[in-house]
Motif scaffolding. Sequence first.
Motif, mmCIF file in Angstrom:
data_model
loop_
_atom_site.group_PDB
_atom_site.id
_atom_site.type_symbol
_atom_site.label_atom_id
_atom_site.label_comp_id
_atom_site.label_asym_id
_atom_site.label_seq_id
_atom_site.Cartn_x
_atom_site.Cartn_y
_atom_site.Cartn_z
ATOM 1 N N ILE A 73 0.839 -1.202 0.000
ATOM 2 C CA ILE A 73 0.000 0.000 0.000
ATOM 3 C C ILE A 73 0.872 1.249 0.000
ATOM 4 C CG2 ILE A 73 -1.591 1.352 1.437
ATOM 5 C CD1 ILE A 73 -2.886 -1.354 2.225
ATOM 6 N N SER A 74 1.902 1.267 0.828
ATOM 7 C CA SER A 74 2.808 2.420 0.865
ATOM 8 C C SER A 74 3.496 2.623 -0.480
ATOM 9 C CB SER A 74 3.862 2.222 1.966
ATOM 10 O OG SER A 74 3.269 2.184 3.241
ATOM 11 N N SER A 75 3.906 1.524 -1.102
ATOM 12 C CA SER A 75 4.581 1.606 -2.395
ATOM 13 C C SER A 75 3.644 2.153 -3.476
ATOM 14 C CB SER A 75 5.102 0.226 -2.796
ATOM 15 O OG SER A 75 5.883 0.291 -3.977
ATOM 16 N N LEU A 76 2.395 1.690 -3.473
ATOM 17 C CA LEU A 76 1.430 2.151 -4.477
ATOM 18 C C LEU A 76 1.025 3.603 -4.248
ATOM 19 C CD1 LEU A 76 -0.751 -1.057 -4.809
ATOM 20 C CD2 LEU A 76 0.651 -0.019 -6.602
ATOM 21 N N LYS A 77 1.018 4.046 -3.007
ATOM 22 C CA LYS A 77 0.720 5.454 -2.748
ATOM 23 C C LYS A 77 1.830 6.346 -3.292
ATOM 24 C CE LYS A 77 -2.437 5.043 1.169
ATOM 25 N NZ LYS A 77 -2.681 5.331 2.611
ATOM 26 N N ARG A 78 3.064 5.878 -3.221
ATOM 27 C CA ARG A 78 4.163 6.626 -3.840
ATOM 28 C C ARG A 78 4.008 6.647 -5.353
ATOM 29 N NH1 ARG A 78 7.154 3.736 0.044
ATOM 30 N NH2 ARG A 78 7.945 2.301 -1.553
ATOM 31 N N ALA A 79 3.601 5.500 -5.918
ATOM 32 C CA ALA A 79 3.379 5.436 -7.366
ATOM 33 C C ALA A 79 2.247 6.370 -7.777
ATOM 34 C CB ALA A 79 3.067 4.000 -7.782
ATOM 35 N N GLU A 80 1.206 6.440 -6.956
ATOM 36 C CA GLU A 80 0.086 7.339 -7.247
ATOM 37 C C GLU A 80 0.557 8.780 -7.322
ATOM 38 O OE1 GLU A 80 -4.400 8.207 -5.470
ATOM 39 O OE2 GLU A 80 -2.795 7.580 -4.121
ATOM 40 N N GLU A 81 1.399 9.174 -6.390
ATOM 41 C CA GLU A 81 1.916 10.540 -6.387
ATOM 42 C C GLU A 81 2.751 10.814 -7.634
ATOM 43 O OE1 GLU A 81 4.118 10.818 -2.787
ATOM 44 O OE2 GLU A 81 2.340 10.850 -1.493
ATOM 45 N N ILE A 82 3.515 9.810 -8.049
ATOM 46 C CA ILE A 82 4.356 9.982 -9.244
ATOM 47 C C ILE A 82 3.500 10.176 -10.480
ATOM 48 C CG2 ILE A 82 5.981 8.803 -10.782
ATOM 49 C CD1 ILE A 82 7.165 7.489 -8.229
ATOM 50 N N PHE A 83 2.482 9.324 -10.667
ATOM 51 C CA PHE A 83 1.646 9.440 -11.865
ATOM 52 C C PHE A 83 0.760 10.684 -11.838
ATOM 53 C CE2 PHE A 83 2.686 4.915 -12.541
ATOM 54 C CZ PHE A 83 2.983 4.956 -13.895
ATOM 55 N N GLN A 84 0.458 11.183 -10.655
ATOM 56 C CA GLN A 84 -0.303 12.428 -10.582
ATOM 57 C C GLN A 84 0.489 13.597 -11.158
ATOM 58 O OE1 GLN A 84 -1.374 12.266 -6.346
ATOM 59 N NE2 GLN A 84 -3.518 12.477 -6.958
ATOM 60 N N GLN A 85 1.801 13.475 -11.133
ATOM 61 C CA GLN A 85 2.653 14.535 -11.667
ATOM 62 C C GLN A 85 2.605 14.612 -13.191
ATOM 63 O OE1 GLN A 85 6.575 13.827 -10.144
ATOM 64 N NE2 GLN A 85 5.924 13.951 -7.995
ATOM 65 N N PHE A 86 2.102 13.529 -13.829
ATOM 66 C CA PHE A 86 2.038 13.508 -15.291
ATOM 67 C C PHE A 86 0.745 14.118 -15.815
ATOM 68 C CE2 PHE A 86 4.945 9.932 -14.415
ATOM 69 C CZ PHE A 86 6.050 10.402 -15.106
ATOM 70 N N GLY A 87 -0.149 14.504 -14.955
ATOM 71 C CA GLY A 87 -1.412 15.092 -15.398
ATOM 72 C C GLY A 87 -2.015 15.864 -14.260
ATOM 73 N N ASP A 88 -3.284 16.187 -14.382
ATOM 74 C CA ASP A 88 -3.938 16.977 -13.347
ATOM 75 C C ASP A 88 -4.586 16.115 -12.279
ATOM 76 O OD1 ASP A 88 -6.045 15.879 -14.674
ATOM 77 O OD2 ASP A 88 -6.940 17.776 -15.332
ATOM 78 N N VAL A 132 -4.965 7.248 -17.648
ATOM 79 C CA VAL A 132 -5.365 5.851 -17.435
ATOM 80 C C VAL A 132 -4.344 5.118 -16.580
ATOM 81 C CG1 VAL A 132 -6.714 5.727 -19.559
ATOM 82 C CG2 VAL A 132 -4.280 5.155 -19.610
ATOM 83 N N HIS A 133 -3.099 5.562 -16.597
ATOM 84 C CA HIS A 133 -2.078 4.911 -15.788
ATOM 85 C C HIS A 133 -2.310 5.206 -14.314
ATOM 86 C CE1 HIS A 133 -0.205 5.535 -19.838
ATOM 87 N NE2 HIS A 133 -0.018 4.237 -19.664
ATOM 88 N N LEU A 134 -2.730 6.413 -14.004
ATOM 89 C CA LEU A 134 -3.089 6.733 -12.631
ATOM 90 C C LEU A 134 -4.293 5.904 -12.184
ATOM 91 C CD1 LEU A 134 -2.863 8.420 -10.056
ATOM 92 C CD2 LEU A 134 -4.180 10.220 -11.208
ATOM 93 N N ASP A 135 -5.262 5.745 -13.089
ATOM 94 C CA ASP A 135 -6.407 4.875 -12.802
ATOM 95 C C ASP A 135 -5.946 3.476 -12.418
ATOM 96 O OD1 ASP A 135 -8.356 6.719 -13.254
ATOM 97 O OD2 ASP A 135 -8.925 5.977 -15.233
ATOM 98 N N ALA A 136 -5.020 2.931 -13.209
ATOM 99 C CA ALA A 136 -4.556 1.560 -12.995
ATOM 100 C C ALA A 136 -3.866 1.416 -11.647
ATOM 101 C CB ALA A 136 -3.614 1.156 -14.130
ATOM 102 N N VAL A 137 -3.028 2.389 -11.298
ATOM 103 C CA VAL A 137 -2.352 2.348 -10.002
ATOM 104 C C VAL A 137 -3.375 2.382 -8.873
ATOM 105 C CG1 VAL A 137 -0.838 3.638 -8.445
ATOM 106 C CG2 VAL A 137 -0.200 3.339 -10.841
ATOM 107 N N ARG A 138 -4.407 3.212 -9.047
ATOM 108 C CA ARG A 138 -5.440 3.306 -8.013
ATOM 109 C C ARG A 138 -6.266 2.021 -7.916
ATOM 110 N NH1 ARG A 138 -7.111 9.635 -9.244
ATOM 111 N NH2 ARG A 138 -5.738 10.548 -7.664
ATOM 112 N N MET A 139 -6.424 1.313 -9.041
ATOM 113 C CA MET A 139 -7.110 0.023 -8.983
ATOM 114 C C MET A 139 -6.301 -0.970 -8.149
ATOM 115 S SD MET A 139 -8.613 -0.602 -12.812
ATOM 116 C CE MET A 139 -9.796 0.531 -13.566
#
Length: 510
Positions: free
Chosen positions: A101-116, A126-133
């Motif tokens: 969970i901690s690792s995926l939350k870091r990934a979520e923050e990273i992909f949020q930087q690629f869009g709004d 869609v990549h942020l969607d996938a990480v959140r799934m």
Amino acid sequence: MMMAASQRMPSAIGVHVGARRATGSVTSDARLAGNLLRMFSSGGSTRSDDNGTSTLHPTGLGLSRQILPEVMQTISALPEVSAVLPNGESLPPTLSLAKQISSLKRAEEIFQQFGDGASGRGGSNVHLDAVRMLLADRLCLVGKFEETATCIESILGMGNGWEANGIDETSFELNLALAKAQFYSGGGITSAAERAVDTATEVEDADTAALRQGVALNALALSKLSCMDYANESSMPEELANEADECREMLSMATSVLNKPTTNGVSLNLAQSLALAQAASSSNQGISEVLYTSLRVKAMGYEKVPPAEHALKYWKNALSQLEGNDNIPIADIIRSRLHSNIAMSLLGATIPGDKTKIGEEDLKIVSENASQSLKLLDGVIERSSSVGDDTMREALRIVSGRSLHLVADCYARGESAVTAEGLYQSALDLLNDEKHNNHGGPLALIESREVYNSYALLCANWEKRSRDSDTMKEKAEQVEEQIAGCWRNKPLTYSGLWLFSVGDLQMSYY
């Protein structure tokens, strides 16, 4: 009648348990209880959370299966994502769920930087969607339901100005997953389940549509059952009975939809999922029947609640339909639920609050079903633990606690006080969230509350244990205070409900 400590095994329960005593197996229930406790306390495998406890939870979401291969390939290039995925040999990841969970939350923050940060329902990430799934799946497994719901709402675009009713390949799964998270967090919300029903048939294959529709109707019926306000003194039994009747009819429709494949070319996996879903739906249908019967009888002014004959018929038919599905863990789990339902119904078919009056034959049937439920779960745990993956085992901690409660009630009704006390304590150990690294949700709390009440009654009928009885009553009240939202004051019958998804029916346990 006050029970002396020397009183142990009367003829009523001796019909069943006493027969096993003669063969040297009278302790089989206690042994199964011990096996379960050891398995859960150790995590059942080499993989555990930081404190070494189990990472089980009563329900999964299966959103990871909805991620397109090309999208999964892209996001897995990020170390924070690849660390939570199975390795090349399809073995489970080595990280605990907490670390995933901690690792995926870091990934979520990273992909949020690629869009709004907007989701794929209305945005473009869609990549942020996938990480959140991936994240939502794991949050659900550790019982963080409110956070799970928030995560899914982010995917759907809620709060970002996007509509949540767009129809695409994942909207059904997302809305069903949201309905599950809301059901287990606090209940009382039906909108996500309604959207799941609306989108269930938006597929070309008729059998897949039937499976999705049956599952979605179960979700909606259970969501509506969670809305029934038992805590409000102004709620009339007749009004509640009418609400239960609506849910009963909805579950009847769901079971009918799932009854058989509509085409000749249905795949083996789909046919099996339909059969499993029908059995699970029958389990919920019977629960709704018990709720309706008890409320209708109360509305008519009767004190004695008769056995729910229709419910027993649904459950027994479902057990017959599951014959031949041997060595399929999810089938055994559904069987265990059905056996527990039968035992629960017969134990509850007396004057409310009276836990002593039950016939010898009924007690024998209750004991057989409760013990079989426990045995089935023990077998699933042993098989699924052999591969070292303890995160995908469905409902085992909570339903195991329920089975132990029922077995303990059998011994208590038979005045085998010492054995009953040990089993009540074992059930509470399994149901106690503080002893596990996940949360069981409101249904586990309802079960815990009633274990304490049963334990209190046992002590009240035991010489020099009145103080212990008062303590158990206080603990039951404390548990009730922990129950969230509209789950307050719900009867024990509710603990038998299961809001399942298509993914739950296809889980691999070993």
